[in-house]
Design an enzyme around this catalytic site. Structure first.
Site, mmCIF file in Angstrom:
data_model
loop_
_atom_site.group_PDB
_atom_site.id
_atom_site.type_symbol
_atom_site.label_atom_id
_atom_site.label_comp_id
_atom_site.label_asym_id
_atom_site.label_seq_id
_atom_site.Cartn_x
_atom_site.Cartn_y
_atom_site.Cartn_z
ATOM 1 N N ARG A 39 0.815 -1.222 0.000
ATOM 2 C CA ARG A 39 0.000 0.000 0.000
ATOM 3 C C ARG A 39 0.847 1.271 0.000
ATOM 4 N NH1 ARG A 39 -0.446 -2.171 5.126
ATOM 5 N NH2 ARG A 39 0.279 -0.837 6.835
ATOM 6 N N CYS A 131 15.493 -0.594 22.149
ATOM 7 C CA CYS A 131 16.102 0.732 22.311
ATOM 8 C C CYS A 131 16.515 1.020 23.758
ATOM 9 C CB CYS A 131 15.158 1.815 21.802
ATOM 10 S SG CYS A 131 13.452 1.661 22.385
ATOM 11 N N SER A 161 7.736 8.049 20.876
ATOM 12 C CA SER A 161 8.170 7.606 19.551
ATOM 13 C C SER A 161 8.536 6.131 19.542
ATOM 14 C CB SER A 161 9.352 8.446 19.061
ATOM 15 O OG SER A 161 10.434 8.368 19.971
ATOM 16 N N LYS A 215 12.223 -7.756 28.250
ATOM 17 C CA LYS A 215 13.221 -7.558 27.199
ATOM 18 C C LYS A 215 14.517 -6.999 27.772
ATOM 19 C CE LYS A 215 9.842 -6.400 23.574
ATOM 20 N NZ LYS A 215 9.313 -5.266 22.787
ATOM 21 N N HIS A 243 14.842 8.448 25.210
ATOM 22 C CA HIS A 243 14.528 7.743 26.451
ATOM 23 C C HIS A 243 15.501 8.161 27.554
ATOM 24 C CE1 HIS A 243 11.869 5.465 24.078
ATOM 25 N NE2 HIS A 243 12.521 4.316 23.980
#
Length: 343
Positions: A39, A131, A161, A215, A243
């Site tokens: 798309r 991250c 984000s 994680k 962060h």
């Protein structure tokens, strides 16, 4: 000498940052291909200041002849297409969570464990860590090498984000609504994010922790040392990018704040800004757009034996994703792990 690079998920926030990072670092490319879902095929994305790429369909793309594939399309998409690209001879550097804990896939932060890249060819896939894990292990590595870490307790302050463009839009929209006394139900988060902190990132697990917290634990063990105990509390905060983390560490050996500060000043990827006065530290706003992991507020923890605390911040779209992926490719080239091809 140059390399053919495919960027998968090129229309997303991380994909765009990957293209930007490749251009800014003058990565030796012979060709850059922007890929996304069908798309998005035909859309335009920027590569550098003057070049525009037309997005091609990932589903139809043949990776034969590509040297690197920088993937950030979502875990379910990577699960299908990363093995396909690897089988076609492309070295996949995957930014999703899909392969991080796969025993045959190295999980790499170049400043921490570049040696693990040597076994990338088991599946032709290398995983980019989460991250929040990346910035923490970059700061922990030199301290662990010198003083041996026993336990880490970390509280994160993670920008929206990390949850994608829609989450950033929601923070913007909810912030604007609050000033005109309007209310809109949260869609990307479990609660209102504007002017709020949400101690919940990813799904809850049976032990009461969230998957984001899990994680950080398992990835730190795989990257740095399986003997390190990690306890994390991950919090989403109303910040667009970067962060922050408050990190408390217990070491096997005695350590002073001065010793830690001196080691961190020499560590690759780390910048120390630690002045004990108003403003003598780095915040998320200041870290945005920068490559480094910034460390501040280094101090002794007198409540535990050999304890130390510090604050670190980093741009989660750059070092936490795009930059780390590009650095992996650069490191592989420097280590002679991938064949060189003429432009």
């Amino acid at each position: 000498m140059a390399y053919r690079v495919a960027v998968v998920g090129a229309t997303g926030a991380v994909g765009r940052e990957m293209l930007k990072t490749l251009a800014e670092r003058n990565f030796p490319v012979s060709d850059v291909i922007a890929l996304a879902s069908g798309r998005s095929a035909g859309a335009q994305v920027s590569f550098g200041d003057s070049k525009t790429l037309t997005v091609q369909s990932l589903e139809k793309f043949d990776f034969t002849g590509c040297d690197f594939g920088l993937f950030s399309p979502g875990a379910s998409v990577s699960a299908i297409h990363a093995p396909r690209a690897g089988a076609q001879g492309c070295v996949v550097i995957d930014n999703t969570s899909q392969f991080r804990m796969d025993d045959d896939v190295p999980l790499v932060v170049p400043e921490v464990n570049p040696q693990d890249l040597r076994w990338f060819n088991k599946r032709n896939i290398i995983a980019n860590p989460n991250c929040s894990t990346i910035q923490m292990v970059v700061a922990l590595k030199p301290l662990h090498d010198e003083f041996r870490i026993k336990r880490v307790v970390v509280s994160t302050y993670q920008s929206v984000s990390g949850a994608g463009k829609e989450a950033m839009d929601e923070l913007f929209g909810h912030t604007k609504s609050s000033f005109v006394h309007e209310q809109s139900a949260p869609q990307q988060f479990t609660k209102e994010i504007a002017f709020n902190c949400i101690p919940h990132i990813d799904k809850f697990m049976d032990d009461g922790s969230t998957k984001e917290e899990w994680k950080m634990t398992v990835e730190t063990k795989k990257i740095l040392d399986p003997s390190i105990a990690v306890h994390a509390t991950c919090v989403r905060v109303p910040v667009f990018i970067s962060h922050g983390e408050a990190v408390n560490v217990a070491f096997e050996k005695p350590v002073t704040a001065g010793e830690a500060r001196a080691l961190l000043r020499e560590a690759p990827g780390v910048e120390v800004v630690d002045v004990r006065e108003d403003g003598g530290y780095v915040t998320q706003l200041e870290a945005t757009g920068e490559d480094a992991v910034f460390v501040s507020r280094i101090r002794k923890d007198p409540t535990i034996e050999n304890g130390l605390s510090f604050w670190c911040v980093s741009d989660n779209l750059r070092k936490g994703a795009a930059l780390n992926a590009v650095q992996i490719a650069e490191t592989m080239i420097a280590m002679g792990l991938i064949g060189r091809k003429a432009a």
